[in-house]
Design a protein around this motif. Structure first.
Motif, PDB file in Angstrom:
ATOM      1  N   SER A 100      -0.713  18.590  32.835  1.00  0.00           N
ATOM      2  CA  SER A 100      -0.590  17.431  31.947  1.00  0.00           C
ATOM      3  C   SER A 100       0.659  17.527  31.086  1.00  0.00           C
ATOM      4  N   ALA A 101       0.940  18.713  30.546  1.00  0.00           N
ATOM      5  CA  ALA A 101       2.122  18.876  29.705  1.00  0.00           C
ATOM      6  C   ALA A 101       3.402  18.683  30.502  1.00  0.00           C
ATOM      7  N   LEU A 102       3.453  19.235  31.714  1.00  0.00           N
ATOM      8  CA  LEU A 102       4.662  19.119  32.534  1.00  0.00           C
ATOM      9  C   LEU A 102       4.906  17.683  32.959  1.00  0.00           C
ATOM     10  N   THR A 103       3.885  17.014  33.461  1.00  0.00           N
ATOM     11  CA  THR A 103       4.060  15.633  33.910  1.00  0.00           C
ATOM     12  C   THR A 103       4.361  14.699  32.747  1.00  0.00           C
ATOM     13  N   ALA A 104       3.767  14.955  31.584  1.00  0.00           N
ATOM     14  CA  ALA A 104       4.059  14.120  30.418  1.00  0.00           C
ATOM     15  C   ALA A 104       5.506  14.305  29.972  1.00  0.00           C
ATOM     16  N   LEU A 105       5.993  15.539  29.981  1.00  0.00           N
ATOM     17  CA  LEU A 105       7.372  15.793  29.581  1.00  0.00           C
ATOM     18  C   LEU A 105       8.357  15.164  30.557  1.00  0.00           C
ATOM     19  N   LEU A 106       8.116  15.321  31.851  1.00  0.00           N
ATOM     20  CA  LEU A 106       9.001  14.712  32.854  1.00  0.00           C
ATOM     21  C   LEU A 106       8.961  13.191  32.770  1.00  0.00           C
ATOM     22  N   SER A 107       7.814  12.631  32.481  1.00  0.00           N
ATOM     23  CA  SER A 107       7.709  11.173  32.364  1.00  0.00           C
ATOM     24  C   SER A 107       8.490  10.665  31.170  1.00  0.00           C
ATOM     25  N   VAL A 108       8.483  11.408  30.064  1.00  0.00           N
ATOM     26  CA  VAL A 108       9.277  11.020  28.900  1.00  0.00           C
ATOM     27  C   VAL A 108      10.769  11.086  29.231  1.00  0.00           C
ATOM     28  N   VAL A 109      11.182  12.135  29.932  1.00  0.00           N
ATOM     29  CA  VAL A 109      12.598  12.307  30.266  1.00  0.00           C
ATOM     30  C   VAL A 109      13.076  11.216  31.215  1.00  0.00           C
ATOM     31  N   LEU A 189       3.896   4.102  32.916  1.00  0.00           N
ATOM     32  CA  LEU A 189       3.179   4.054  31.643  1.00  0.00           C
ATOM     33  C   LEU A 189       4.101   4.392  30.485  1.00  0.00           C
ATOM     34  N   MET A 190       5.027   5.311  30.704  1.00  0.00           N
ATOM     35  CA  MET A 190       6.007   5.644  29.677  1.00  0.00           C
ATOM     36  C   MET A 190       6.917   4.454  29.381  1.00  0.00           C
ATOM     37  N   VAL A 191       7.309   3.728  30.409  1.00  0.00           N
ATOM     38  CA  VAL A 191       8.158   2.545  30.216  1.00  0.00           C
ATOM     39  C   VAL A 191       7.436   1.514  29.351  1.00  0.00           C
ATOM     40  N   LEU A 192       6.168   1.280  29.624  1.00  0.00           N
ATOM     41  CA  LEU A 192       5.412   0.317  28.826  1.00  0.00           C
ATOM     42  C   LEU A 192       5.205   0.802  27.399  1.00  0.00           C
ATOM     43  N   THR A 193       5.064   2.106  27.220  1.00  0.00           N
ATOM     44  CA  THR A 193       4.784   2.643  25.891  1.00  0.00           C
ATOM     45  C   THR A 193       6.006   2.655  24.996  1.00  0.00           C
ATOM     46  N   ILE A 194       7.169   2.995  25.540  1.00  0.00           N
ATOM     47  CA  ILE A 194       8.358   3.177  24.711  1.00  0.00           C
ATOM     48  C   ILE A 194       9.169   1.887  24.565  1.00  0.00           C
ATOM     49  N   THR A 195       8.893   0.881  25.369  1.00  0.00           N
ATOM     50  CA  THR A 195       9.666  -0.364  25.293  1.00  0.00           C
ATOM     51  C   THR A 195       9.601  -1.027  23.924  1.00  0.00           C
ATOM     52  N   PRO A 230       9.120   9.839  16.501  1.00  0.00           N
ATOM     53  CA  PRO A 230       7.664   9.642  16.462  1.00  0.00           C
ATOM     54  C   PRO A 230       7.129   8.889  17.677  1.00  0.00           C
ATOM     55  N   SER A 231       7.876   7.903  18.164  1.00  0.00           N
ATOM     56  CA  SER A 231       7.432   7.160  19.347  1.00  0.00           C
ATOM     57  C   SER A 231       7.441   8.037  20.585  1.00  0.00           C
ATOM     58  N   LEU A 232       8.461   8.874  20.722  1.00  0.00           N
ATOM     59  CA  LEU A 232       8.528   9.765  21.874  1.00  0.00           C
ATOM     60  C   LEU A 232       7.407  10.796  21.844  1.00  0.00           C
ATOM     61  N   MET A 233       7.139  11.332  20.665  1.00  0.00           N
ATOM     62  CA  MET A 233       6.041  12.291  20.550  1.00  0.00           C
ATOM     63  C   MET A 233       4.699  11.623  20.800  1.00  0.00           C
ATOM     64  N   VAL A 237       2.049  12.466  23.850  1.00  0.00           N
ATOM     65  CA  VAL A 237       0.628  12.745  23.627  1.00  0.00           C
ATOM     66  C   VAL A 237      -0.242  11.802  24.461  1.00  0.00           C
ATOM     67  N   LEU A 238       0.138  10.527  24.518  1.00  0.00           N
ATOM     68  CA  LEU A 238      -0.629   9.557  25.295  1.00  0.00           C
ATOM     69  C   LEU A 238      -0.580   9.876  26.785  1.00  0.00           C
ATOM     70  N   LEU A 239       0.597  10.236  27.289  1.00  0.00           N
ATOM     71  CA  LEU A 239       0.727  10.591  28.697  1.00  0.00           C
ATOM     72  C   LEU A 239      -0.030  11.878  29.013  1.00  0.00           C
ATOM     73  N   PHE A 240      -0.004  12.816  28.085  1.00  0.00           N
ATOM     74  CA  PHE A 240      -0.752  14.054  28.267  1.00  0.00           C
ATOM     75  C   PHE A 240      -2.241  13.761  28.422  1.00  0.00           C
ATOM     76  N   GLY A 241      -2.771  12.916  27.568  1.00  0.00           N
ATOM     77  CA  GLY A 241      -4.182  12.572  27.659  1.00  0.00           C
ATOM     78  C   GLY A 241      -4.525  11.847  28.945  1.00  0.00           C
ATOM     79  N   SER A 242      -3.633  10.967  29.405  1.00  0.00           N
ATOM     80  CA  SER A 242      -3.886  10.239  30.646  1.00  0.00           C
ATOM     81  C   SER A 242      -3.902  11.183  31.841  1.00  0.00           C
TER      82      SER A 242
END
Length: 311
Positions: A100-109, A189-195, A230-233, A237-242
Protein backbone atom coordinates in the motif's frame (compact mmCIF):
# COMPACT_ATOMS: atom_id res chain seq x y z
CA UNK A 1 -46.40 74.59 20.44
CA UNK A 2 -45.55 70.92 20.28
CA UNK A 3 -46.29 69.09 17.11
CA UNK A 4 -48.91 66.35 16.97
CA UNK A 5 -46.17 63.78 16.67
CA UNK A 6 -44.55 65.04 19.85
CA UNK A 7 -47.89 65.08 21.65
CA UNK A 8 -48.64 61.52 20.66
CA UNK A 9 -45.20 60.45 21.85
CA UNK A 10 -45.81 62.25 25.15
CA UNK A 11 -49.11 60.45 25.61
CA UNK A 12 -47.58 57.05 24.80
CA UNK A 13 -44.91 57.54 27.48
CA UNK A 14 -47.50 58.31 30.10
CA UNK A 15 -46.63 61.99 30.35
CA UNK A 16 -43.11 61.41 31.68
CA UNK A 17 -41.33 62.25 28.43
CA UNK A 18 -39.19 59.10 28.66
CA UNK A 19 -38.44 57.03 25.63
CA UNK A 20 -40.96 54.31 24.91
CA UNK A 21 -40.03 50.85 26.18
CA UNK A 22 -40.06 48.19 23.53
CA UNK A 23 -40.60 44.52 24.21
CA UNK A 24 -37.41 42.46 24.04
CA UNK A 25 -36.96 40.62 20.78
CA UNK A 26 -37.04 36.94 21.59
CA UNK A 27 -35.79 35.96 18.11
CA UNK A 28 -32.66 38.08 18.47
CA UNK A 29 -31.83 37.24 22.09
CA UNK A 30 -32.40 33.50 21.98
CA UNK A 31 -29.97 31.30 20.06
CA UNK A 32 -31.44 29.38 17.20
CA UNK A 33 -32.19 25.81 18.23
CA UNK A 34 -29.78 23.26 16.81
CA UNK A 35 -32.23 20.39 17.03
CA UNK A 36 -33.21 20.82 13.39
CA UNK A 37 -29.57 20.38 12.35
CA UNK A 38 -29.30 17.11 14.24
CA UNK A 39 -32.55 15.90 12.73
CA UNK A 40 -31.19 16.56 9.27
CA UNK A 41 -28.19 14.28 9.79
CA UNK A 42 -30.04 11.70 11.88
CA UNK A 43 -30.68 9.32 8.92
CA UNK A 44 -26.96 9.40 8.08
CA UNK A 45 -26.00 8.71 11.69
CA UNK A 46 -28.41 5.78 11.85
CA UNK A 47 -27.04 4.40 8.59
CA UNK A 48 -23.44 4.68 9.81
CA UNK A 49 -24.33 3.06 13.13
CA UNK A 50 -26.06 0.11 11.46
CA UNK A 51 -23.71 -0.46 8.53
CA UNK A 52 -20.40 0.33 10.24
CA UNK A 53 -21.04 0.39 13.97
CA UNK A 54 -22.70 -3.00 14.42
CA UNK A 55 -20.17 -4.95 12.30
CA UNK A 56 -17.29 -3.23 14.08
CA UNK A 57 -18.80 -4.12 17.44
CA UNK A 58 -19.25 -7.74 16.38
CA UNK A 59 -15.65 -7.91 15.12
CA UNK A 60 -14.30 -6.39 18.33
CA UNK A 61 -16.27 -8.83 20.49
CA UNK A 62 -15.19 -11.82 18.42
CA UNK A 63 -11.55 -10.71 18.40
CA UNK A 64 -11.42 -10.89 22.20
CA UNK A 65 -13.44 -14.09 22.53
CA UNK A 66 -12.55 -17.74 22.04
CA UNK A 67 -15.87 -18.71 20.53
CA UNK A 68 -18.15 -21.67 21.22
CA UNK A 69 -15.81 -24.18 19.53
CA UNK A 70 -13.19 -23.82 22.24
CA UNK A 71 -12.98 -26.92 24.51
CA UNK A 72 -13.07 -24.70 27.61
CA UNK A 73 -16.10 -22.84 26.35
CA UNK A 74 -16.47 -19.27 25.18
CA UNK A 75 -14.52 -16.78 27.31
CA UNK A 76 -12.70 -13.49 26.98
CA UNK A 77 -9.06 -13.61 25.88
CA UNK A 78 -6.34 -11.59 24.19
CA UNK A 79 -4.77 -14.62 22.52
CA UNK A 80 -6.43 -13.85 19.18
CA UNK A 81 -4.98 -10.35 19.03
CA UNK A 82 -1.57 -11.64 20.05
CA UNK A 83 -1.66 -14.34 17.40
CA UNK A 84 -2.76 -11.87 14.73
CA UNK A 85 0.56 -10.02 14.94
CA UNK A 86 2.80 -13.08 14.94
CA UNK A 87 4.11 -15.51 12.36
CA UNK A 88 2.48 -15.62 8.95
CA UNK A 89 -0.19 -13.16 10.08
CA UNK A 90 2.42 -10.52 10.85
CA UNK A 91 4.07 -11.21 7.49
CA UNK A 92 0.76 -10.66 5.71
CA UNK A 93 0.11 -7.45 7.64
CA UNK A 94 3.55 -6.07 6.80
CA UNK A 95 3.11 -7.17 3.19
CA UNK A 96 -0.11 -5.18 2.88
CA UNK A 97 1.48 -2.12 4.49
CA UNK A 98 4.49 -2.36 2.17
CA UNK A 99 2.38 -2.81 -0.96
CA UNK A 100 0.00 0.00 0.00
CA UNK A 101 2.79 2.44 0.86
CA UNK A 102 4.73 1.72 -2.34
CA UNK A 103 1.75 1.95 -4.68
CA UNK A 104 0.48 5.10 -2.95
CA UNK A 105 3.88 6.77 -3.28
CA UNK A 106 4.24 5.82 -6.95
CA UNK A 107 0.70 7.02 -7.65
CA UNK A 108 1.49 10.41 -6.10
CA UNK A 109 4.68 10.69 -8.17
CA UNK A 110 3.00 9.73 -11.45
CA UNK A 111 -0.41 11.27 -10.83
CA UNK A 112 0.74 14.79 -9.88
CA UNK A 113 2.38 15.72 -13.23
CA UNK A 114 -0.47 14.04 -15.10
CA UNK A 115 -3.03 16.11 -13.23
CA UNK A 116 -0.99 19.27 -13.80
CA UNK A 117 -0.84 18.53 -17.52
CA UNK A 118 -4.61 18.10 -17.58
CA UNK A 119 -5.20 21.34 -15.67
CA UNK A 120 -2.92 23.42 -17.91
CA UNK A 121 -4.20 21.90 -21.16
CA UNK A 122 -5.82 24.35 -23.55
CA UNK A 123 -8.11 21.66 -24.91
CA UNK A 124 -11.20 21.54 -22.74
CA UNK A 125 -12.45 18.35 -24.38
CA UNK A 126 -9.19 16.57 -23.55
CA UNK A 127 -9.37 17.69 -19.95
CA UNK A 128 -12.95 16.51 -19.53
CA UNK A 129 -12.14 13.20 -21.24
CA UNK A 130 -9.16 12.52 -18.96
CA UNK A 131 -11.12 13.37 -15.82
CA UNK A 132 -14.05 11.22 -16.93
CA UNK A 133 -11.71 8.33 -17.75
CA UNK A 134 -10.01 8.74 -14.37
CA UNK A 135 -13.36 8.47 -12.64
CA UNK A 136 -14.08 5.22 -14.47
CA UNK A 137 -10.63 3.67 -14.03
CA UNK A 138 -10.46 4.60 -10.35
CA UNK A 139 -13.46 2.31 -9.78
CA UNK A 140 -12.34 -0.41 -12.18
CA UNK A 141 -10.96 -3.23 -10.07
CA UNK A 142 -11.63 -6.71 -8.84
CA UNK A 143 -11.83 -9.76 -11.07
CA UNK A 144 -12.29 -7.84 -14.39
CA UNK A 145 -9.07 -5.89 -13.78
CA UNK A 146 -7.17 -9.06 -12.86
CA UNK A 147 -8.44 -10.81 -16.00
CA UNK A 148 -7.44 -7.86 -18.18
CA UNK A 149 -3.86 -7.95 -16.90
CA UNK A 150 -3.64 -11.74 -17.07
CA UNK A 151 -4.76 -11.65 -20.70
CA UNK A 152 -2.26 -8.89 -21.45
CA UNK A 153 0.81 -9.50 -19.27
CA UNK A 154 0.23 -13.01 -17.90
CA UNK A 155 2.36 -16.02 -18.74
CA UNK A 156 0.43 -16.46 -21.99
CA UNK A 157 -0.59 -12.84 -22.35
CA UNK A 158 -0.59 -10.93 -25.61
CA UNK A 159 2.26 -8.56 -24.76
CA UNK A 160 4.21 -11.24 -22.93
CA UNK A 161 4.37 -13.41 -26.04
CA UNK A 162 4.93 -10.57 -28.49
CA UNK A 163 7.76 -9.00 -26.50
CA UNK A 164 9.02 -12.33 -25.14
CA UNK A 165 9.07 -10.94 -21.61
CA UNK A 166 9.57 -14.32 -19.96
CA UNK A 167 13.21 -14.34 -21.12
CA UNK A 168 13.81 -11.23 -19.01
CA UNK A 169 12.37 -12.82 -15.88
CA UNK A 170 9.00 -11.09 -16.08
CA UNK A 171 6.17 -12.47 -13.96
CA UNK A 172 2.82 -10.90 -13.24
CA UNK A 173 2.07 -13.16 -10.31
CA UNK A 174 4.40 -11.63 -7.71
CA UNK A 175 4.78 -8.46 -5.66
CA UNK A 176 6.06 -6.35 -8.59
CA UNK A 177 3.30 -7.48 -10.90
CA UNK A 178 0.66 -6.74 -8.28
CA UNK A 179 2.17 -3.28 -7.81
CA UNK A 180 1.70 -2.50 -11.51
CA UNK A 181 -1.90 -3.70 -11.37
CA UNK A 182 -2.67 -1.50 -8.36
CA UNK A 183 -1.24 1.54 -10.14
CA UNK A 184 -3.88 1.05 -12.83
CA UNK A 185 -6.64 2.31 -10.52
CA UNK A 186 -4.61 4.30 -7.98
CA UNK A 187 -3.05 6.77 -10.46
CA UNK A 188 -6.48 7.83 -11.81
CA UNK A 189 -7.67 8.18 -8.22
CA UNK A 190 -4.69 10.43 -7.54
CA UNK A 191 -5.61 12.59 -10.54
CA UNK A 192 -9.13 13.05 -9.21
CA UNK A 193 -7.89 13.77 -5.69
CA UNK A 194 -5.19 16.33 -6.47
CA UNK A 195 -7.00 18.20 -9.27
CA UNK A 196 -8.99 20.52 -6.94
CA UNK A 197 -5.79 21.48 -5.12
CA UNK A 198 -4.01 22.28 -8.39
CA UNK A 199 -6.97 24.35 -9.50
CA UNK A 200 -6.67 26.27 -6.21
CA UNK A 201 -3.24 27.59 -7.23
CA UNK A 202 -4.10 31.09 -8.33
CA UNK A 203 -2.52 32.55 -11.43
CA UNK A 204 -1.74 35.74 -9.46
CA UNK A 205 0.79 33.80 -7.37
CA UNK A 206 2.60 32.58 -10.47
CA UNK A 207 2.57 36.03 -12.02
CA UNK A 208 3.86 37.63 -8.82
CA UNK A 209 6.69 35.10 -8.63
CA UNK A 210 7.52 35.66 -12.29
CA UNK A 211 7.52 39.44 -11.87
CA UNK A 212 9.84 39.01 -8.89
CA UNK A 213 12.36 37.18 -11.07
CA UNK A 214 11.60 33.65 -9.85
CA UNK A 215 12.04 30.76 -12.23
CA UNK A 216 9.44 28.04 -12.73
CA UNK A 217 11.37 25.70 -10.43
CA UNK A 218 11.61 28.36 -7.73
CA UNK A 219 7.87 29.02 -7.99
CA UNK A 220 7.01 25.36 -7.56
CA UNK A 221 9.48 24.85 -4.71
CA UNK A 222 8.89 28.03 -2.69
CA UNK A 223 5.24 28.85 -3.48
CA UNK A 224 3.35 25.83 -4.78
CA UNK A 225 5.09 23.16 -2.70
CA UNK A 226 4.08 24.52 0.75
CA UNK A 227 0.50 24.92 -0.45
CA UNK A 228 0.28 21.49 -2.07
CA UNK A 229 2.08 19.56 0.68
CA UNK A 230 -1.05 18.96 2.82
CA UNK A 231 -2.97 17.88 -0.29
CA UNK A 232 -0.20 15.54 -1.38
CA UNK A 233 0.04 14.00 2.07
CA UNK A 234 -3.73 13.65 2.24
CA UNK A 235 -3.78 12.03 -1.20
CA UNK A 236 -1.05 9.62 -0.13
CA UNK A 237 -3.04 8.64 2.95
CA UNK A 238 -6.22 8.17 0.89
CA UNK A 239 -4.43 6.05 -1.71
CA UNK A 240 -2.79 4.01 1.04
CA UNK A 241 -6.17 3.22 2.54
CA UNK A 242 -7.64 2.28 -0.84
CA UNK A 243 -4.77 -0.10 -1.63
CA UNK A 244 -4.75 -1.52 1.88
CA UNK A 245 -8.42 -2.52 1.68
CA UNK A 246 -8.27 -4.00 -1.85
CA UNK A 247 -9.00 -7.71 -1.98
CA UNK A 248 -10.67 -9.04 -5.12
CA UNK A 249 -7.92 -8.08 -7.57
CA UNK A 250 -5.16 -9.70 -5.54
CA UNK A 251 -7.27 -12.77 -4.76
CA UNK A 252 -8.09 -13.36 -8.43
CA UNK A 253 -4.56 -12.75 -9.68
CA UNK A 254 -1.95 -13.93 -7.17
CA UNK A 255 -3.92 -16.02 -4.68
CA UNK A 256 -1.69 -16.83 -1.72
CA UNK A 257 1.64 -16.30 -3.49
CA UNK A 258 1.83 -12.73 -2.15
CA UNK A 259 1.15 -12.44 1.61
CA UNK A 260 -1.56 -9.85 2.18
CA UNK A 261 -3.76 -9.28 5.20
CA UNK A 262 -7.01 -9.36 3.20
CA UNK A 263 -6.11 -12.70 1.62
CA UNK A 264 -5.07 -14.05 5.01
CA UNK A 265 -8.44 -13.11 6.50
CA UNK A 266 -10.27 -14.90 3.68
CA UNK A 267 -8.14 -18.02 4.04
CA UNK A 268 -8.61 -18.06 7.81
CA UNK A 269 -12.38 -17.65 7.61
CA UNK A 270 -12.71 -20.38 4.99
CA UNK A 271 -10.43 -22.76 6.93
CA UNK A 272 -7.91 -23.14 4.10
CA UNK A 273 -5.00 -22.91 6.55
CA UNK A 274 -6.32 -24.05 9.94
CA UNK A 275 -9.79 -25.04 11.03
CA UNK A 276 -11.48 -23.15 13.84
CA UNK A 277 -9.51 -19.92 13.43
CA UNK A 278 -12.50 -17.70 12.77
CA UNK A 279 -11.84 -15.54 15.82
CA UNK A 280 -8.25 -15.00 14.69
CA UNK A 281 -9.66 -13.75 11.39
CA UNK A 282 -11.79 -11.31 13.37
CA UNK A 283 -8.66 -10.17 15.19
CA UNK A 284 -6.97 -9.58 11.81
CA UNK A 285 -10.00 -7.60 10.73
CA UNK A 286 -9.76 -5.52 13.88
CA UNK A 287 -6.10 -4.83 13.04
CA UNK A 288 -7.25 -3.51 9.68
CA UNK A 289 -9.90 -1.33 11.33
CA UNK A 290 -7.31 0.14 13.69
CA UNK A 291 -5.00 0.96 10.78
CA UNK A 292 -7.94 2.48 8.86
CA UNK A 293 -8.78 4.66 11.87
CA UNK A 294 -5.18 5.83 12.05
CA UNK A 295 -5.29 6.63 8.33
CA UNK A 296 -8.49 8.65 8.71
CA UNK A 297 -7.13 10.44 11.77
CA UNK A 298 -4.20 11.58 9.64
CA UNK A 299 -6.34 12.41 6.59
CA UNK A 300 -8.97 14.65 8.23
CA UNK A 301 -6.61 17.39 9.57
CA UNK A 302 -4.69 17.38 6.29
CA UNK A 303 -7.95 17.87 4.40
CA UNK A 304 -8.93 20.76 6.67
CA UNK A 305 -5.60 22.45 6.17
CA UNK A 306 -5.92 22.08 2.41
CA UNK A 307 -9.40 23.66 2.50
CA UNK A 308 -7.90 26.90 3.87
CA UNK A 309 -6.13 27.50 0.56
CA UNK A 310 -8.93 26.26 -1.67
CA UNK A 311 -11.49 28.72 -0.24
Amino acid sequence: MPSPAAGSSFEETGGTGAAPLSAPSTSASRPRPRATGWLAVLPLLVFVAVVFGLPTYAIAVGAFNTGSTDPAGAHWTTANMTQSVQGSYATALLGSVKLSALTALLSVVFGLPLAQAVITSRFRALREAVLAASGVLANFGGVPLAFAFVATLGNAGELTERLDLTKHGWSLYNFNGLTIVYLYFLVPLMVLTITPALEGLRTQWREAAHNGGATAWQYWFHVARPILTPSLMGSFVLLFGSAFAAYATAAAMVGSSVPLITLQIANTLSGNVLVGQGNVALALSLDMIIIACVVMAAYIPLQRRTARWLH
